[in-house]
Design a protein around this motif. Sequence first.
Motif, short mmCIF file in Angstrom:
data_model
loop_
_atom_site.label_atom_id
_atom_site.label_comp_id
_atom_site.label_asym_id
_atom_site.label_seq_id
_atom_site.Cartn_x
_atom_site.Cartn_y
_atom_site.Cartn_z
N LEU A 11 0.82 -1.21 0.00
CA LEU A 11 0.00 0.00 0.00
C LEU A 11 0.85 1.26 0.00
CD1 LEU A 11 -2.83 -0.91 2.52
CD2 LEU A 11 -2.88 -1.03 0.05
N ARG A 12 1.97 1.22 0.73
CA ARG A 12 2.84 2.37 0.77
C ARG A 12 3.58 2.59 -0.54
NH1 ARG A 12 5.36 4.09 5.74
NH2 ARG A 12 4.16 3.41 7.54
N PHE A 155 -3.82 1.94 -9.46
CA PHE A 155 -2.62 1.24 -9.00
C PHE A 155 -2.02 0.40 -10.12
CE2 PHE A 155 -0.88 -2.78 -7.50
CZ PHE A 155 0.16 -2.34 -6.70
N ARG A 192 11.19 11.99 -0.36
CA ARG A 192 10.00 11.16 -0.35
C ARG A 192 9.98 10.20 -1.54
NH1 ARG A 192 4.66 12.26 1.25
NH2 ARG A 192 5.20 14.36 1.88
N GLY A 195 4.32 7.47 -3.93
CA GLY A 195 3.32 6.54 -3.42
C GLY A 195 2.88 5.57 -4.49
N ALA A 196 2.07 4.60 -4.07
CA ALA A 196 1.67 3.54 -4.98
C ALA A 196 0.82 4.04 -6.14
CB ALA A 196 0.91 2.46 -4.21
N LEU A 197 0.16 5.19 -5.94
CA LEU A 197 -0.72 5.68 -6.99
C LEU A 197 -0.13 6.87 -7.74
CD1 LEU A 197 -4.23 5.62 -5.31
CD2 LEU A 197 -3.29 4.03 -6.95
N GLU A 198 1.17 7.09 -7.54
CA GLU A 198 1.73 8.32 -8.08
C GLU A 198 2.22 8.13 -9.51
OE1 GLU A 198 4.74 11.50 -6.17
OE2 GLU A 198 3.46 10.27 -4.94
N GLN A 199 1.97 9.14 -10.32
CA GLN A 199 2.39 9.09 -11.71
C GLN A 199 3.89 9.40 -11.77
OE1 GLN A 199 -0.39 11.29 -13.85
NE2 GLN A 199 0.43 10.81 -15.85
N THR B 87 -2.43 6.01 2.56
CA THR B 87 -1.28 5.13 2.35
C THR B 87 -1.05 4.91 0.86
OG1 THR B 87 -1.96 4.04 4.37
CG2 THR B 87 -0.28 2.95 3.08
N LEU B 88 -2.15 4.62 0.14
CA LEU B 88 -2.03 4.35 -1.30
C LEU B 88 -1.54 5.57 -2.06
CD1 LEU B 88 -5.14 2.20 -2.04
CD2 LEU B 88 -2.81 1.66 -2.66
N LEU B 89 -1.94 6.75 -1.61
CA LEU B 89 -1.50 7.96 -2.31
C LEU B 89 -0.08 8.34 -1.94
CD1 LEU B 89 -4.74 10.12 -2.01
CD2 LEU B 89 -3.83 9.12 -4.08
N GLY B 90 0.53 7.55 -1.04
CA GLY B 90 1.91 7.82 -0.64
C GLY B 90 2.03 8.92 0.38
N ASP B 93 3.44 9.16 5.55
CA ASP B 93 4.36 9.85 6.45
C ASP B 93 3.71 11.08 7.06
OD1 ASP B 93 6.11 7.95 5.73
OD2 ASP B 93 7.19 9.20 4.28
N ARG B 164 0.76 17.33 -3.81
CA ARG B 164 -0.54 17.76 -4.33
C ARG B 164 -1.64 16.74 -4.10
NH1 ARG B 164 -0.20 15.31 -9.67
NH2 ARG B 164 1.91 14.49 -9.74
N TYR B 165 -1.28 15.45 -3.86
CA TYR B 165 -2.32 14.44 -3.65
C TYR B 165 -3.10 14.63 -2.35
CZ TYR B 165 -0.89 11.68 -7.67
OH TYR B 165 -0.62 11.25 -8.93
#
Lengths: 268, 221
Positions: A11-12, A155, A192, A195-199, B87-90, B93, B164-165
């Motif tokens: 998920l992270r 995802f 950083r 994240g898992a959904l990041e482009q 969490t999914l959007l990162g 933290d 931005r997320y």
Amino acid sequence: MSLFRQLDELLRGEKTVPGSLSENRVDLPLKTFVSLAIVLGGVYGFFMGWYAVLNREPVEYTQVLASVIKLPALFLLTLIITFPSLYVFNALVGCRMTFIGTLRLLVGAIVVNVTVAASLGPILAFFTLCTASYPFMVVLNVALLSVSGFVALGFLLHTLRRIVVRQPIVNSDPIESFAAADSPEFEKVSSRAPGALEQVSRDDREFGPANVVFKIWILLYGLVGAQMGWVLRPFIGAPDLPFQWFRERQGNFFLSVIKHLQDLFGSG
Amino acid sequence: MVDALLHVDRFLRGSDDFHPAAKVRRPWWWLPLMILCFAAIYGGFMGSFHFVSIERTRQVLYSAIKVPMLLFATTILCMPGFVVLNTLLGLRDDLGESLQAILASLAGLSIVLASLAPVTRFWYFSTSNYRGALLFNAGVFAFATLAGHMLATRYYRVLIARHRYHRIAQYAWVVTYAFVGIQMGWTLRPFVGSPDMPTSFLRDEPVSNAYIVIMRLIFGG
């Protein structure tokens, strides 16, 4: 406990960090993630099945058990049905992802899907307690599962891009990074991981035909999945019908959702 | 007491230890405590609509318990989805700060509610129309929610500048919170207390779905 650590890493986005992925190396052990899909799908199914228990006379608990089994089955059976065609077409267009790599990636997406669904479980449980209307519960469940489905879709596509692109991370726009440099938060921004959904890249052309195949396949998965849901029904259990493991095979998913929407807005 | 109110003042102004980007550690329970106190104050006033007998004191007490309960129970129900989405959007933290922004919006909502409590009481003085009182309270809640959202945005601005997320997470929270909150408010009613009905903690009728009720009102049937 390691099961949940693995889930947390997925998920992270630690499992899908750009650069750590390649066509044949996706670090998502099948055994762990299939069991996670079963457990978390079962959690959502558990909340889903309670509507029938609360609204049927006499009280019958078998629907809960049925939903707990059926929900993960829905996702995994759909995968089994649609996976071979995806693999064949991928191979045809020259995508270098291996059989096992593709499968792992898809199981990962299913785990994301059921995790989001399970996390919405408390909301579903609350509405189950408050609602007698069957059409409302059908529409709510379709809505919650759609939301989680779209998150999983994001995802899948983003991870796929990472595999294809394989270049150093471009974390954000130059302008954004420049503005951030002024703030005391700058260090945090640059360190950083995405994240898992990041482009990770904005250019669609680099992805080639494999991306198109995946998009068509997702459509296929969605259609088969919706119909699979219909074949496996009842999940929620209409209060005026007795419990059955499966209903007779007639109609289809989309007609049914439209009918429930009409019921909900028409007569309430 | 004065010290506690000074804390509230700093929170409203967003200064010192309540500055959105403050590095100072302050006790985590400040925001929940503010929600608890101020929401209960408004709840008490809200339940004082038909305050004609000692018997009716109970409605005041019930509402004072139920308004904070409404806010906290909705938060708890929406939390798992929020954590997974973050969490999914990162954004994991920043989870602590996201939670702070959410609690700040609820604390802001509660304080604005409490500040409007005298107005509500004055409204009750001027009219004995139950439907009017309900509508007035709906208006007060809508206004306070808006104020709470503005306060959350103050905290979220820092987070969005970082990533931005965070904007997606904030909107997802607002939508789910409103969706669940409306049903929670309906489930926990009565808050105002109809003069025609005996005082009770919860309505003595089977629980029902707010959205179905609204749709019946609109479409008939």
